[in-house]
Scaffold this active site. Structure first.
Site, PDB file in Angstrom:
ATOM      1  N   ASP A  55       4.275   2.346  -3.882  1.00  0.00           N
ATOM      2  CA  ASP A  55       3.414   3.065  -4.815  1.00  0.00           C
ATOM      3  C   ASP A  55       3.310   2.251  -6.098  1.00  0.00           C
ATOM      4  OD1 ASP A  55       2.206   4.865  -6.559  1.00  0.00           O
ATOM      5  OD2 ASP A  55       3.342   6.589  -5.821  1.00  0.00           O
TER       6      ASP A  55
ATOM      7  N   ASP B 169       0.856  -1.189   0.000  1.00  0.00           N
ATOM      8  CA  ASP B 169       0.000   0.000   0.000  1.00  0.00           C
ATOM      9  C   ASP B 169       0.890   1.236   0.000  1.00  0.00           C
ATOM     10  OD1 ASP B 169      -2.043   2.093   0.876  1.00  0.00           O
ATOM     11  OD2 ASP B 169      -3.271   0.279   0.927  1.00  0.00           O
TER      12      ASP B 169
ATOM     13  N   ASN C  68      -5.681  -4.376  -6.496  1.00  0.00           N
ATOM     14  CA  ASN C  68      -6.806  -3.719  -5.840  1.00  0.00           C
ATOM     15  C   ASN C  68      -6.588  -2.227  -5.597  1.00  0.00           C
ATOM     16  OD1 ASN C  68      -9.278  -3.767  -3.888  1.00  0.00           O
ATOM     17  ND2 ASN C  68      -7.587  -3.026  -2.620  1.00  0.00           N
TER      18      ASN C  68
ATOM     19  N   LYS D  86     -11.395   2.347 -14.983  1.00  0.00           N
ATOM     20  CA  LYS D  86     -12.047   1.090 -14.631  1.00  0.00           C
ATOM     21  C   LYS D  86     -12.490   0.316 -15.876  1.00  0.00           C
ATOM     22  CE  LYS D  86     -11.707   1.376 -10.128  1.00  0.00           C
ATOM     23  NZ  LYS D  86     -10.831   0.447  -9.375  1.00  0.00           N
TER      24      LYS D  86
ATOM     25  N   TYR E 202     -11.942   8.123 -13.592  1.00  0.00           N
ATOM     26  CA  TYR E 202     -12.237   6.903 -12.847  1.00  0.00           C
ATOM     27  C   TYR E 202     -12.964   5.899 -13.736  1.00  0.00           C
ATOM     28  CZ  TYR E 202     -13.872   3.964  -8.979  1.00  0.00           C
ATOM     29  OH  TYR E 202     -14.114   2.900  -8.134  1.00  0.00           O
TER      30      TYR E 202
ATOM     31  N   SER F  98     -14.870  -1.967 -11.168  1.00  0.00           N
ATOM     32  CA  SER F  98     -16.021  -1.312 -10.549  1.00  0.00           C
ATOM     33  C   SER F  98     -17.205  -1.475 -11.482  1.00  0.00           C
ATOM     34  CB  SER F  98     -15.699   0.177 -10.358  1.00  0.00           C
ATOM     35  OG  SER F  98     -16.851   0.942 -10.103  1.00  0.00           O
TER      36      SER F  98
END
Length: 270
Positions: A75, A37, A103, A172, A168, A151
């Site tokens: 990162d 993360d 993820n 996705k 976004y 998503s």
């Protein structure tokens, strides 16, 4: 002994939310975990991102299951750092890599830099994750499973005409292209590649003051219908983790190239 005992799973965005749920679920089934993360803020993101303390909490929860975990602050936009972290994790956990859950993601929405940041994290980060992970997976020769967290915004044209929201949705959607291409590229090595498409999930990316306010503005009388078909406002991270577990388990051994909605009927309603 769980079904995934002896396997190693790499999870990005593992400090909290869906990533943490994936780590705990797979660890509970016996897998050892490489948890990555950023654990830092990105300027264009208007809500707090995960912290080192969040990642430490994931480590504690995984260790509580009895599984091993190697956690790093990395990162996904930095391919070299990602490669080094994967190498270090696989060396610690037995020179194998069986499961990848790409993820890591952000939802910046409104800032001028939001387009580039969301493309770099959500799409390029997923590409880096696959590109770095597939090479040891092929080398170790155990086959495996890769899941990309997309998503419902990767399947339908939702959002708003502002940089981060459109970015976004574009990112996705782009993950579906990555998934389908790599499902073909990696099939010869018995590596399956799928994407998962949640509706709104009750995680810190959604459950924060900015995002709640933004979504409320999207669902007023003049905005698009952002509701699910089933009478549930938001899913839980564990709901998505259960679906990911099925995809990476033996039960899903012939499932590849699939974009799987876990969305309480959101996509079907459109």
């Amino acid at each position: 002994m769980g079904e995934l005992t002896g396997k190693v799973a790499l999870i990005t965005g593992a400090a909290r939310g869906q990533g943490r749920a994936h780590a705990v679920k797979l660890a509970s089934a016996g897998a050892d975990i490489i948890a990555l993360d950023l654990c830092a803020q990105i300027d264009s993101v208007p809500y707090p991102l995960a912290t080192p303390a969040d990642l430490a909490e994931t480590v504690a929860l995984v260790e509580k299951t009895g599984a091993q975990i190697v956690a790093s602050e990395v990162d996904v936009r930095d391919r070299d750092a990602l490669k080094s972290a994967v190498r270090a994790g696989t060396e610690r956990l037995g020179e194998r890599l069986d499961i990848v859950v790409a993820n890591a993601g952000i939802a910046p929405m409104t800032a001028p830099q939001a387009w580039q940041d969301v493309i770099n994290v959500n799409l390029t980060g997923a590409f880096h994750t696959i590109d770095v992970a597939m090479k040891p997976m092929i080398k170790y020769g155990n086959g495996g499973s890769i899941v990309l967290t997309s998503s419902v915004a990767g399947l339908v044209g939702v959002g708003a005409p502002i940089a981060g929201a459109v970015g976004y949705t574009a990112a996705k959607h782009g993950m579906v292209g990555l998934m389908r291409a790599y499902a073909n590229f990696l099939a010869a090595y018995s590596i399956r590649v799928n994407s998962i498409h949640p509706a709104g999930v009750n995680t810190p990316m959604i459950d924060n003051e900015f995002t709640r306010s933004w979504l409320d503005g999207m669902t007023d009388e003049t905005g698009p219908d952002m509701s699910n078909a089933l009478p549930v406002r938001a899913l839980e991270a564990e709901d998505i983790a259960n679906a990911v577990y099925w995809l990476v388990s033996e039960a899903g051994r012939y499932v590849t190239g699939v974009a799987l909605p876990v969305d309480a009927g959101f996509v079907n309603k459109r």
